[in-house]
Write a protein that holds these residues in place. Structure first.
Motif, PDB file in Angstrom:
ATOM      1  N   ALA A 174       0.843  -1.361   0.601  1.00 56.40           N
ATOM      2  CA  ALA A 174      -0.200  -0.418   0.065  1.00 56.40           C
ATOM      3  C   ALA A 174       0.653   1.349   0.015  1.00 56.40           C
ATOM      4  CB  ALA A 174      -0.829  -0.123   1.526  1.00 56.40           C
ATOM      5  N   PHE A 175       1.584   1.366   0.657  1.00 62.01           N
ATOM      6  CA  PHE A 175       2.679   2.647   0.659  1.00 62.01           C
ATOM      7  C   PHE A 175       3.334   2.822  -0.410  1.00 62.01           C
ATOM      8  CE2 PHE A 175       2.274   4.971   4.779  1.00 62.01           C
ATOM      9  CZ  PHE A 175       1.048   4.572   4.689  1.00 62.01           C
ATOM     10  N   PHE A 176       3.493   1.316  -1.217  1.00 60.16           N
ATOM     11  CA  PHE A 176       4.823   1.773  -2.294  1.00 60.16           C
ATOM     12  C   PHE A 176       3.771   2.626  -3.214  1.00 60.16           C
ATOM     13  CE2 PHE A 176       7.833  -1.093  -1.697  1.00 60.16           C
ATOM     14  CZ  PHE A 176       8.855  -0.772  -1.620  1.00 60.16           C
ATOM     15  N   PHE A 182       1.357   8.952   0.143  1.00 58.20           N
ATOM     16  CA  PHE A 182       2.704   8.908   1.793  1.00 58.20           C
ATOM     17  C   PHE A 182       3.751   9.118   1.098  1.00 58.20           C
ATOM     18  CE2 PHE A 182      -0.773   7.530   3.813  1.00 58.20           C
ATOM     19  CZ  PHE A 182      -1.066   7.949   4.884  1.00 58.20           C
ATOM     20  N   GLY A 183       4.410   9.548  -0.648  1.00 61.12           N
ATOM     21  CA  GLY A 183       5.782   9.563  -1.300  1.00 61.12           C
ATOM     22  C   GLY A 183       5.863   8.524  -1.556  1.00 61.12           C
ATOM     23  N   GLY A 184       4.739   7.391  -1.966  1.00 64.57           N
ATOM     24  CA  GLY A 184       4.998   6.178  -2.668  1.00 64.57           C
ATOM     25  C   GLY A 184       6.552   5.891  -2.593  1.00 64.57           C
ATOM     26  N   ASN A 185       7.396   5.250  -3.068  1.00 66.99           N
ATOM     27  CA  ASN A 185       8.472   4.577  -3.114  1.00 66.99           C
ATOM     28  C   ASN A 185       9.374   5.512  -2.363  1.00 66.99           C
ATOM     29  OD1 ASN A 185      10.559   3.008  -3.971  1.00 66.99           O
ATOM     30  ND2 ASN A 185      11.078   3.195  -6.219  1.00 66.99           N
ATOM     31  N   PRO A 283       8.499   3.076   2.733  1.00 70.46           N
ATOM     32  CA  PRO A 283       7.856   1.609   2.446  1.00 70.46           C
ATOM     33  C   PRO A 283       8.784   0.524   2.327  1.00 70.46           C
ATOM     34  CG  PRO A 283       7.800   2.838  -0.037  1.00 70.46           C
ATOM     35  CD  PRO A 283       8.566   4.128   0.752  1.00 70.46           C
ATOM     36  N   SER A 284      10.311   0.681   2.729  1.00 71.53           N
ATOM     37  CA  SER A 284      10.853  -0.657   2.602  1.00 71.53           C
ATOM     38  C   SER A 284      11.053  -1.241   4.035  1.00 71.53           C
ATOM     39  CB  SER A 284      12.107  -0.351   2.706  1.00 71.53           C
ATOM     40  OG  SER A 284      13.111   0.968   3.193  1.00 71.53           O
TER      41      SER A 284
END
Lengths: 381, 258, 536
Positions: A174-176, A182-185, A283-284
């Motif tokens: 999701a956060f990717f 949320f700024g993606g990658n 996201p990592s």
């Protein structure tokens, strides 16, 4: 009564004393000694130590659920990251018009995505008290909802572990996504200020370090007071014989839910302290592997000891930094993997658990045994 | 049913402490409990015997809420429907259970085990405080004496002998102060001396509690000297004093496999 | 937009010219080779294009090879102005086909996009009569898409000469496309053309029918509208079928990855987090086998996967058994510890493979029987996916048979159901543990061979499958192979049907959330064993 019991906890007192000393000494040696002095602690080293301490809080939080209640969460990295994102959102809003695109409201990545308005869930994050509330509320709420379903339907043991992995994996995916907002990658980064202080300055970094050390001390005290209370005894009982606890009339689900939520909140605070010291959240941090690594810190230090996991987190991460920055980098994963195998096979009680067993045997009989012995594996699982 | 069974008159139903009527449950087609009816009076101690697979443990599971019956009524104190409640709620009502395999909290002291079982508020928030009231401490001390473990109060429960663990569990039942105690094979794995001591202990307890004892050991049942119910294939085969029951043809057949 | 219109116009023009030339063979006997060569050699793209058109119009048998060479950038001009075709370093005269040895290196003829378009159309028309069936098919498609009425005489001729039913149908459709747009055609002809195109029933047919010019008579327009509705309904149906097929395909991949886990986790109860790495090892075995074949026995390439299968099974099984003997057997009855230790092993295995083979993706080729695709009605079915579905089912049923009918299977079931009883009956439970774990790992290795065909062969290959595999096994119901089968296909198909609405990532998230909720509702999965025994 409370003070008496706390004073009886020698291991904890030493731990707290060291933390207090670190909270004063490290920032002092950074700010008050000249660079190049033998005593000088460089800022990067201080931030690195600060990072280890946030990991120590995370490991302590995990120990509360795993060591004392038998819930092996493989998703605690997610709560850490959620707290981190809440802090990151505050820090993003503090950038204001100093971003690359100079938009006073929208963070750069939103301008880049051609968004016109701030999404509703970003409202309020420019106000620190609200952001600070979210740091604990968001992980706490997600843990509560997740736990409410999971514990009520009696999902236990490895099944629970696997679905906590799925939880963090779903959040990772999701956060990717860019349209999550949320700024993606790339996540959130390029922070400028925290509470009006320049986030890059030595003084701010020193303050953050001291705050982290004190937060770890506070987290220890909270965890300690929970496990020493009667509720703590119930938790331990749930870990060792859950259905027996139910037949005694305790709602084991509620106890688990309480400690799981509390632990998630602590993990969220750890994440919130991590982000300003590292300068980025992406996201990592949700990667399933991260959450499993937290477990090994806890296991190395000794689960069910509170102090042990904190020490384990610091030791393992210190080793990681040493390994991965030198010529040994390719061998780090061998070392980490080997650590997983060796600790589970040969050191199931971890460093602190094994050491205290040894000391207890030396002191032999006489003293009242501590009720919080490291857990014996439950074959019924 | 055989002539040994004493038919229950309707008037008794309301006064029964525990009342099971026409209860059935099956697992994957296997009927573990088959139209079982049983009633226990307040203050009564009842022994339940039966060969392996007769449904004794499943009956306990149904009474304590671990297993939900497919059909039938399970009433406590004449009015409360136990099939609608979970384990914790049933424990609250005053039904305590001792398992076949002694289950004590091995990593905690004997005293803490009793403390955990002690009748008190079970909610999380009420238990976040440390310490223990003088009243509670007195109750704990009394129980420790009753179960002959006062000297071992600071030992870890895991370090106790098998027989002592059984007593500790009985002590935990007492601490709950239940209206009804379910005791599953209390004498299993005990030495003869311990068995005799256990029977004595149970009789002491039965003075002010209702008790259901599931047991294999005939000498033990004889020591208890109470009414016996024989279960077979999930239903009641015979009921009455031990001497009468053990003379019953069908019981002998079931037990000796003739 | 303007560019597209231009492309279409130029293509129509080219086809027109070519069609004219072919329709009038008498005009196309002489070939002005000198002028053509000069045209091709010109620096002006316009001249080159003109030369292409002229050559195509000439009807010469050499036109096709020359144009093809130009298309492949193999048409060159020698220093003396002669037009040559580059045959991998050797040269031949473009018009005569004689071998030539140029004195200096010839210069290739450059083309731009405009020429390329003209070229494509010219070649399309030229190849309508080609002896190669595939080429005729492509040419018919090209004409259909150019929607050109003036190609009709040429098409009529081609239709008359055509013997292959499929090509003939395509040619008739191409002709109908022309008729439909032909203002001179009668209304009845045009309505009939609509019916022909309706019968074709694909996206292109729909596109053609929905872009009719304003001049068409109302009757034609009405027929076209009806046809569009019908085609849309049909396409939607095919779309569902295609999604179902993709789902089946994904499900088979999930099943393949999870089936070994159904043994180690489902039957033995071992949480093997290194399961994905067994899959990865299988994929690398395939890579090594292919490399060996490539360098030493190139003729065997088509058999590479067949050779890799037993080897992958063996290697993965041996690694699995080594793990079981050295680590897992000390952790029986301690699932959480097993989880951690095997996670550590997975890190070690990944890093070992990274050290041996490097961190980058490795190329595993597809044997000829696994490349390509065919159409089944409106479905496009690729051979590699089809073979994987078949392979998965074969593995699944073979495993089922093995568990049910062999002595090993019997002993495995005995040990997992009642270890002490089995031991008392003389079964060496240690050995069975090892073999069962080896079997599960070996099957993961087999999965690796198949997955090497559709996924990147990298040290991280296995990680992508581990969570999914656990989800499948848990969702299906632990200890039940059929549950795993149903679980895998349910998840696969649900995923593919969610994707169009939610997008790939969100679809996957939704599915994870669904499974999380499902497990909480039914902690023992779809096909759970019920009763007292399972709670012990």
């Amino acid at each position: 009564m409370l003070t008496a019991k706390l004073l009886a906890d020698r291991r904890g007192l030493i731990f707290l004393a060291i933390l207090a000393a670190a909270a004063i000494l490290v920032p002092a040696l950074n700010l008050l000694t000249p660079e190049g002095s033998a005593l000088h602690v460089p800022t990067y080293a201080m931030s690195l130590m600060g990072k280890y301490l946030t990991y120590a809080i995370l490991a302590l939080a995990l120990d509360l659920v795993w060591g004392y209640c038998g819930i092996l969460s493989l998703g605690h990295g997610a709560f850490f990251a959620l707290g981190g994102y809440a802090m990151g959102m505050y820090l993003m809003r503090q950038i204001g018009p100093r971003g690359v695109y100079g938009n006073p409201v929208l963070p750069d990545f939103m301008v880049f995505l051609n968004w016109k308005e701030l999404p509703w869930y970003w409202y309020g994050f420019d106000w620190f008290p609200f952001a600070a509330l979210m740091v604990v509320a968001v992980p706490g709420l997600i843990a509560f909802i997740f736990g409410w379903f999971a514990f009520r339907s009696r999902v236990t043991g490895v099944y629970l572990s696997i679905i906590t992995q799925a939880l963090t994996y779903a959040l990772l995916l999701a956060f990717f996504r860019n349209d999550m907002g949320f700024g993606g990658n790339n996540g959130l980064t390029d922070f400028k200020d925290i509470l009006g202080f320049n986030i890059q300055s030595d003084a701010t970094r020193a303050g953050l370090f001291a705050l982290t050390a004190l937060t770890l001390a506070a987290a220890y005290l909270i965890a300690r007071s929970v496990v020493m209370s009667k509720a703590g005894k119930v938790l331990l009982a749930v870990r060792d014989a859950e259905s027996r606890v139910r037949f005694l009339g305790y709602r084991a689900d509620n106890y688990k839910l309480f400690v799981f939520t509390l632990s998630a909140m602590m993990a969220g605070i750890a994440g919130a302290l991590y982000v300003p010291q590292i300068g980025i959240i992406n996201p990592s941090e949700f990667a399933p592997g991260n959450s499993i690594e937290v477990v090994i810190w806890t296991a190395v230090g000794g689960r069910g000891t509170l102090v042990g996991p904190a020490i384990g987190a610091i030791l393992v991460n210190f080793a990681k930094t040493t390994f991965t920055t030198g010529a040994l980098a390719p061998y780090w994963l061998f070392a980490l993997g080997g650590l997983f195998v060796l600790v589970t096979l040969f050191l199931p009680k971890g460093i602190v658990g094994t050491a205290s067993d040894y000391l207890a045997r030396r002191r032999a009989a006489g003293a009242k045994p501590e009720p919080v012995a490291a857990p014996t594996p439950d074959p019924a699982e | 049913m055989t002539s040994v069974v004493t038919p229950q008159e309707p008037a008794h139903l309301t006064s029964s402490l525990l009342y099971l009527d026409d209860v059935s449950v099956s697992f994957d087609g296997f009927r573990a409990i088959n139209k079982l009816s049983l009633s226990i009076q307040p203050g009564e101690m009842r022994a339940i015997i039966g060969p392996n697979g007769a449904g004794k443990s499943t009956m306990m599971d149904i009474i304590t809420g671990k297993t939900k019956p497919d059909t039938g009524d399970v009433l406590f104190e004449g009015t409360t429907d136990l099939t609608r409640l979970d384990e914790a709620a049933i424990a609250h009502l005053g039904i305590g259970r001792k398992f076949q395999k002694p289950t004590v909290f091995e990593n905690q002291t004997v005293e803490d085990n009793i403390h955990l079982a002690l009748k008190s508020d079970r909610t999380v928030l009420k238990n976040l405080f440390w310490g223990i009231s003088a009243d509670e401490q007195a109750k704990i001390d009394k129980i420790l004496v009753t179960i002959r473990l006062a000297a071992d109060r600071d030992r870890l429960a895991g370090d106790l002998s098998h027989g002592q663990k059984q007593w500790l569990e009985i002590g935990m039942l007492l601490a709950q102060d239940p209206k009804l105690l379910l005791v599953d094979e209390p004498a299993a794995g005990m030495t003869d001396a311990e068995t005799i001591e256990t029977a004595k202990l149970l009789k002491e307890i039965a003075r002010d509690h209702s008790v259901i004892v599931v047991e294999h050991d005939m000498t033990f049942i004889r020591d208890l000297g109470v009414k016996v119910t024989v279960l077979h294939e999930g239903s009641v085969l015979a009921e009455g004093p031990l001497d009468v029951v053990s003379a019953d043809e069908r019981v002998i057949e079931v037990y000796l496999g003739r | 937009m303007a560019h597209a219109v231009f492309l279409i116009l130029s293509r129509i023009l080219a086809v027109l010219v070519v069609a004219f030339a072919l329709a009038h063979p008498a005009a196309a006997q002489t070939l002005d080779t000198a002028a053509l060569a000069k045209g091709f050699a010109s620096r002006s793209f316009d001249d080159v294009e003109k030369a292409v058109t002229q050559l195509a119009a000439s009807g010469s048998p050499r036109a096709e090879p020359i144009l093809r060479a130009l298309n492949d950038r193999l048409l060159v001009i020698a220093a003396d102005g002669a037009l040559l075709i580059d045959k991998a370093g050797a040269y031949e005269n473009a018009f005569t086909g004689e071998a030539v040895t140029p004195t200096a290196k010839p210069t290739p003829i450059r083309v731009n996009n405009k020429i390329r378009t003209t070229l494509a159309a010219a070649m399309g028309a030229l190849t309508l009569m080609s002896p190669d069936r595939q080429k005729r098919l492509e040419a018919a498609e090209a004409v259909f898409k150019s929607r050109d009425a003036s190609a009709r005489p040429l098409l009529d001729k081609a239709i008359a000469a055509e013997t292959d039913a499929r090509v003939k149908a395509r040619l008739i459709e191409a002709r109908a496309a022309g008729v439909l747009l032909d203002q001179t055609a009668t209304e009845a002809e045009r309505v009939e053309a609509v019916a022909t195109i309706r019968a074709r029933g694909d996206q292109d047919a729909k596109g053609l029918l929905s872009s009719l010019p304003a001049e068409v008579p109302p009757a034609v327009k009405a027929a076209a509208d009806r046809a569009i509705t019908a085609i849309e309904a049909e396409l939607a149906l095919w779309n569902v079928a295609q999604n179902g097929y993709y789902g089946l395909s994904l499900g088979s991949v999930l099943l393949l990855a999870a089936i070994g886990l159904a043994i180690t986790f489902g039957v033995m109860g071992i949480i093997n987090m290194a399961h994905g790495e067994m899959v990865m090892i299988g994929a690398y075995v395939t890579f090594v086998v292919q490399e060996t074949i490539r360098t030493s026995f190139p003729g065997l390439f088509d058999y590479s996967l067949l050779i890799a299968l037993p080897l992958a099974f063996l290697v993965a099984a041996i690694v699995g058994m080594a793990i079981e003997r050295s680590v897992i057997r000390f952790l029986y009855g301690r699932p959480l510890e097993t989880l951690l230790a095997t996670w550590g092993i997975s890190l070690i295995l990944q890093q070992a493979v990274r050290t041996l083979f490097g961190p980058t993706n490795r190329e595993v080729g597809a044997p000829s029987f696994m490349s390509g695709a065919f159409d089944l009605g409106g479905l496009v079915i690729t051979y590699n996916r089809l073979w994987i579905i078949v392979f998965t089912l074969v593995v699944f049923f073979a495993l089922l048979m093995l568990l049910r009918f062999t002595a090993l299977g019997l002993q495995m079931r005995a040990v997992t159901q009642n270890r002490r009883m089995a031991a008392a009956m003389g079964i060496r439970t240690n050995r069975i543990d090892m073999l069962t774990f080896g079997l599960g790992s070996g099957i993961a290795g087999l999965a690796g061979v198949a997955l090497s065909q559709i996924d990147n062969v990298s040290p991280n290959l296995g990680q992508g499958y581990i969570i999914d595999s656990f989800m499948v096994v848990v969702f299906g119901g632990v200890g039940n192979l059929w549950g795993t089968l149903v679980g895998a296909f349910t998840i696969g198909i649900a995923n593919k049907f969610l994707e169009p609405y939610a997008g790939a990532v969100l679809g996957k998230i939704l599915l994870l959330v669904f499974i999380i909720l499902f497990i909480q509702k039914r902690p023992r999965g779809l096909f759970a064993l019920k009763g007292r025994a399972v709670e012990a």
